[in-house]
Design a protein around this motif. Structure first.
Motif, PDB file in Angstrom:
ATOM      1  N   MET A  67       0.834  -1.212   0.000  1.00 51.46           N
ATOM      2  CA  MET A  67       0.000   0.000   0.000  1.00 51.46           C
ATOM      3  C   MET A  67       0.865   1.256   0.000  1.00 51.46           C
ATOM      4  O   MET A  67       1.934   1.281   0.597  1.00 51.46           O
ATOM      5  CB  MET A  67      -0.894   0.009   1.242  1.00 51.46           C
ATOM      6  N   LYS A  68       0.394   2.276  -0.659  1.00 54.36           N
ATOM      7  CA  LYS A  68       0.966   3.637  -0.633  1.00 54.36           C
ATOM      8  C   LYS A  68       2.361   3.761  -1.249  1.00 54.36           C
ATOM      9  O   LYS A  68       3.185   4.553  -0.811  1.00 54.36           O
ATOM     10  CB  LYS A  68       0.998   4.195   0.802  1.00 54.36           C
ATOM     11  N   THR A  69       2.608   2.968  -2.263  1.00 54.44           N
ATOM     12  CA  THR A  69       3.921   3.049  -2.907  1.00 54.44           C
ATOM     13  C   THR A  69       3.833   3.639  -4.318  1.00 54.44           C
ATOM     14  O   THR A  69       4.796   3.605  -5.066  1.00 54.44           O
ATOM     15  CB  THR A  69       4.567   1.654  -3.010  1.00 54.44           C
ATOM     16  N   GLY A  70       2.669   4.145  -4.680  1.00 50.50           N
ATOM     17  CA  GLY A  70       2.527   4.732  -6.011  1.00 50.50           C
ATOM     18  C   GLY A  70       1.634   3.927  -6.928  1.00 50.50           C
ATOM     19  O   GLY A  70       1.702   4.053  -8.162  1.00 50.50           O
ATOM     20  N   SER A  71       0.760   3.109  -6.350  1.00 54.43           N
ATOM     21  CA  SER A  71      -0.053   2.240  -7.212  1.00 54.43           C
ATOM     22  C   SER A  71      -1.080   3.024  -8.028  1.00 54.43           C
ATOM     23  O   SER A  71      -1.390   2.642  -9.156  1.00 54.43           O
ATOM     24  CB  SER A  71      -0.721   1.137  -6.391  1.00 54.43           C
ATOM     25  N   THR A  72      -1.588   4.117  -7.474  1.00 60.71           N
ATOM     26  CA  THR A  72      -2.555   4.918  -8.226  1.00 60.71           C
ATOM     27  C   THR A  72      -1.897   5.452  -9.501  1.00 60.71           C
ATOM     28  O   THR A  72      -2.479   5.414 -10.589  1.00 60.71           O
ATOM     29  CB  THR A  72      -3.032   6.124  -7.387  1.00 60.71           C
ATOM     30  N   LYS A 236      10.973   1.462  -9.003  1.00 61.59           N
ATOM     31  CA  LYS A 236      11.008   2.233  -7.763  1.00 61.59           C
ATOM     32  C   LYS A 236      10.323   3.572  -8.019  1.00 61.59           C
ATOM     33  O   LYS A 236      10.610   4.248  -9.016  1.00 61.59           O
ATOM     34  CB  LYS A 236      12.454   2.460  -7.325  1.00 61.59           C
ATOM     35  N   TYR A 237       9.452   3.939  -7.107  1.00 59.67           N
ATOM     36  CA  TYR A 237       8.704   5.205  -7.207  1.00 59.67           C
ATOM     37  C   TYR A 237       9.661   6.370  -7.472  1.00 59.67           C
ATOM     38  O   TYR A 237       9.421   7.209  -8.341  1.00 59.67           O
ATOM     39  CB  TYR A 237       7.946   5.408  -5.887  1.00 59.67           C
ATOM     40  N   GLU A 238      10.760   6.388  -6.729  1.00 61.66           N
ATOM     41  CA  GLU A 238      11.715   7.503  -6.844  1.00 61.66           C
ATOM     42  C   GLU A 238      12.326   7.570  -8.249  1.00 61.66           C
ATOM     43  O   GLU A 238      12.549   8.664  -8.773  1.00 61.66           O
ATOM     44  CB  GLU A 238      12.837   7.347  -5.802  1.00 61.66           C
ATOM     45  N   SER A 280      -1.967  16.797 -12.412  1.00 62.49           N
ATOM     46  CA  SER A 280      -3.047  16.600 -13.368  1.00 62.49           C
ATOM     47  C   SER A 280      -4.120  15.667 -12.804  1.00 62.49           C
ATOM     48  O   SER A 280      -5.321  15.958 -12.859  1.00 62.49           O
ATOM     49  CB  SER A 280      -2.446  16.069 -14.672  1.00 62.49           C
ATOM     50  N   LEU A 281      -3.694  14.569 -12.192  1.00 58.67           N
ATOM     51  CA  LEU A 281      -4.681  13.643 -11.608  1.00 58.67           C
ATOM     52  C   LEU A 281      -5.368  14.271 -10.405  1.00 58.67           C
ATOM     53  O   LEU A 281      -6.583  14.191 -10.249  1.00 58.67           O
ATOM     54  CB  LEU A 281      -4.006  12.327 -11.193  1.00 58.67           C
ATOM     55  N   ARG A 282      -4.578  14.908  -9.563  1.00 59.27           N
ATOM     56  CA  ARG A 282      -5.157  15.517  -8.361  1.00 59.27           C
ATOM     57  C   ARG A 282      -6.247  16.522  -8.727  1.00 59.27           C
ATOM     58  O   ARG A 282      -7.281  16.613  -8.079  1.00 59.27           O
ATOM     59  CB  ARG A 282      -4.059  16.216  -7.562  1.00 59.27           C
TER      60      ARG A 282
HETATM   61  P1  A3P Z   1       2.052  10.690  -0.476  1.00 58.72           P
HETATM   62  O1  A3P Z   1       1.104  10.242   0.592  1.00 58.72           O
HETATM   63  O2  A3P Z   1       3.477  10.634  -0.026  1.00 58.72           O
HETATM   64  O3  A3P Z   1       1.700  11.986  -1.080  1.00 58.72           O
HETATM   65  P2  A3P Z   1      -0.854   4.610  -3.636  1.00 58.72           P
HETATM   66  O4  A3P Z   1      -1.323   5.165  -4.916  1.00 58.72           O
HETATM   67  O5  A3P Z   1      -0.113   3.325  -3.783  1.00 58.72           O
HETATM   68  O6  A3P Z   1      -1.928   4.573  -2.624  1.00 58.72           O
HETATM   69  O7  A3P Z   1       0.270   5.603  -3.116  1.00 58.72           O
HETATM   70  C1  A3P Z   1      -0.090   6.888  -2.737  1.00 58.72           C
HETATM   71  C2  A3P Z   1       1.076   7.831  -2.863  1.00 58.72           C
HETATM   72  O8  A3P Z   1       1.329   8.122  -4.245  1.00 58.72           O
HETATM   73  C3  A3P Z   1       0.750   9.149  -2.201  1.00 58.72           C
HETATM   74  O9  A3P Z   1       1.978   9.615  -1.651  1.00 58.72           O
HETATM   75  C4  A3P Z   1       0.269   9.970  -3.389  1.00 58.72           C
HETATM   76  O10 A3P Z   1       0.309  11.352  -3.186  1.00 58.72           O
HETATM   77  C5  A3P Z   1       1.232   9.523  -4.472  1.00 58.72           C
HETATM   78  N1  A3P Z   1       0.720   9.763  -5.826  1.00 58.72           N
HETATM   79  C6  A3P Z   1      -0.549   9.648  -6.266  1.00 58.72           C
HETATM   80  N2  A3P Z   1      -0.631   9.948  -7.562  1.00 58.72           N
HETATM   81  C7  A3P Z   1       0.616  10.277  -7.970  1.00 58.72           C
HETATM   82  C8  A3P Z   1       1.171  10.706  -9.226  1.00 58.72           C
HETATM   83  N3  A3P Z   1       0.407  10.842 -10.289  1.00 58.72           N
HETATM   84  N4  A3P Z   1       2.488  10.951  -9.262  1.00 58.72           N
HETATM   85  C9  A3P Z   1       3.260  10.808  -8.178  1.00 58.72           C
HETATM   86  N5  A3P Z   1       2.803  10.412  -6.963  1.00 58.72           N
HETATM   87  C10 A3P Z   1       1.487  10.136  -6.862  1.00 58.72           C
END
Ligand code: A3P
Length: 341
Positions: A67-72, A236-238, A280-282
Motif C-alpha cells: 500500500m501507498k507506494t505509487g499504485s494509483t 522504484k517510485y523515486e 493533473s490527476l489531483r
Molecule cells: P504521499 O502520501 O506521499 O503523497 P498509492 O497510490 O499506492 O496509494 O500511493 C499513494 C502515494 O502516491 C501518495 O503519496 C500519493 O500522493 C502519491 N501519488 C498519487 N498519484 C501520484 C502521481 N500521479 N504521481 C506521483 N505520486 C502520486
C-alpha cells in the motif's frame, strides 16, 4: 461491483478466525497473520477467494504493490498506455476514462474479486487485461505463479511509504466514524482517531502493518524477479519520479505495445506523462470530489489518493532517529538480496 455471493466468501471467515491476530493500528480491526504477512480480514477474504478461484489468462498483466507506494500512479500510467489507441490524449477527448473514473476503478483489483465481472474498462481498446493486487508475491494465487503472466511491481522508500500509509488510514478512520451507519454506542465518536504516528511507526518497524512486513513484501517480488526477469518488472517510485518518460516507454515495451516512431514524433509519451502527473490527476474533477467505494459500504474520498507526491516528505513527520531506525531494519533484512531502495 463484485458479483460473488456473500455466502461464497463466508466460508473464509472461519479459516481467517483461526489465524494468529495482533491488535494493530487502532481503531482499525486486528491484523491476521497469513503465510507470514499481516492482513486485514476484509482483504484476506478476497485473497483466499482468489487463491481458490482465480484463473488467469497468459496475457493478463498484474500491477502489484504494497500500500501507498505509487499504485494509483502506476495504474493511471498503465491504463493510459494500454488504451491509448482509443482516445485522444490531448485533452480534447471528454470520453477519456481517467477523466470520469478514479484510476483504481479503471483496473480490477484481485482482492475484491472483480475479475468475475466483465465490465472492466481496461479491456476496452487494448488486447491485454490489467489487474491490480496488493498481495505479496508468495501470497498470489498459485494459478498466477504457474502462469506466464507478466507482473509490474512498484515499491517506494519505506519512510515515505509509512508516512503516506499513516495519513491515508487516518483519513479512512475519520471517514468511517463520520459515515458509520451503525456506530458503536460505547465509543465517543468525536475522539476516535488513528493511533499517533509514533505508535504506528513502532508497529510498522515490527512488520505489523497492512500487507506487512513491508520489506518482506518487496523481497518477495525481488526474489521472484531474479528467477523470472522477463516477466517481472520492478519499478522504484523515486526512479519513476526522476524520469517518468523512460519508465512509460519501458512499461509499454513490457506490455507488448511499445511506442511507434510516429507516436514518439507526435509526443505521445509526453502526453501520457503529463496526463498522469500528480497535479493533473489531483486536479481532475473526478479525483477531487468523487468517492472511491471501498467495497461493501466503506468509502474514502478519491482525493485521499493524492496527498503530496513528494520524495522525502517523511522528514516533516519523522525524526532523524526514526528515519535511521527504519533504514537500519530494512538494510539488515535486505542484506545479501542485492536490492537497495
Ligand atoms: P504521499 O502520501 O506521499 O503523497 P498509492 O497510490 O499506492 O496509494 O500511493 C499513494 C502515494 O502516491 C501518495 O503519496 C500519493 O500522493 C502519491 N501519488 C498519487 N498519484 C501520484 C502521481 N500521479 N504521481 C506521483 N505520486 C502520486
Amino acid at each position: 461491483a463484485s458479483n460473488i455471493s456473500h455466502e461464497s466468501l463466508e466460508k473464509y471467515v472461519e479459516e481467517i478466525s483461526n489465524l494468529p491476530k495482533e491488535q494493530g493500528w487502532r481503531p482499525l480491526k486486528d491484523l491476521c497473520l497469513y503465510q507470514n504477512f499481516w492482513f486485514y480480514p476484509f482483504f484476506l477474504q478476497g485473497a483466499l477467494y482468489a487463491r481458490d478461484h482465480f484463473r488467469p489468462r497468459p496475457t493478463d498483466i498484474f500491477l502489484c504493490s504494497s500500500m501507498k507506494t505509487g499504485s494509483t500512479w502506476l495504474k493511471a500510467l498503465s491504463f493510459t498506455i494500454a488504451t491509448r489507441g482509443s482516445h485522444r490524449l490531448d485533452g480534447s477527448d471528454p470520453t477519456i476514462p481517467l477523466r470520469t473514473t478514479v484510476p483504481h476503478d479503471c483496473i480490477p483489483f484481485l482482492e475484491f474479486n472483480e475479475y468475475s465481472t466483465t465490465t472492466t474498462v481496461a479491456a476496452e481498446g487494448s488486447k491485454i487485461q490489467l489487474y491490480a493486487s496488493h498481495l505479496p508475491y508468495t501470497c498470489l494465487p498459485k494459478s498466477i505463479h504457474d502462469s506466464n503472466c507478466r507482473i509490474v511491481y512498484i515499491c517506494r522508500d519505506p519512510k515515505d511509504t509509512f508516512v503516506s500509509l499513516w495519513f491515508f488510514l487516518k483519513k479512512f478512520v475519520s471517514n468511517q466514524t463520520k459515515t458509520d451507519p451503525d456506530p458503536d454506542p460505547d465509543q465517543d465518536h468525536d475522539t476516535v482517531s488513528l493511533i499517533p504516528i509514533e505508535e504506528a511507526f513502532d508497529l510498522f518497524c515490527k512488520g505489523i502493518s497492512s500487507y506487512g512486513p513491508y520489506w518482506e513484501h518487496v523481497l518477495s517480488y525481488w526474489e521472484a524477479s531474479k528467477r523470472n526477469p522477463e516477466n517481472i518488472l520492478i519499478i522504484k517510485y523515486e526512479d519513476m519520479v526522476k524520469d517518468t518518460g523512460s519508465w512509460v516507454r519501458k512499461l509499454a515495451e513490457f506490455f507488448g505495445c511499445g511506442f511507434s516512431e510516429e507516436e514518439e514524433e507526435k509526443g505521445v509519451v509526453e502526453r501520457v506523462v503529463e496526463m498522469c502527473s500528480f497535479e493533473s490527476l489531483r486536479d481532475m474533477e473526478v479525483n477531487k470530489s468523487g468517492m472511491k467505494h471501498e467495497k461493501r459500504g466503506k468509502e474514502i474520498e478519491s482525493s485521499a489518493y493524492f496527498r503530496k507526491g513528494i520524495v522525502g516528505h517523511w522528514r516533516n513527520y519523522l525524526s532523524d532517529e526514526m528515519g535511521k531506525k527504519i533504514d537500519g531494519i530494512v538494510e539488515e533484512k535486505l542484506r545479501g538480496s542485492g536490492f537497495r531502495f
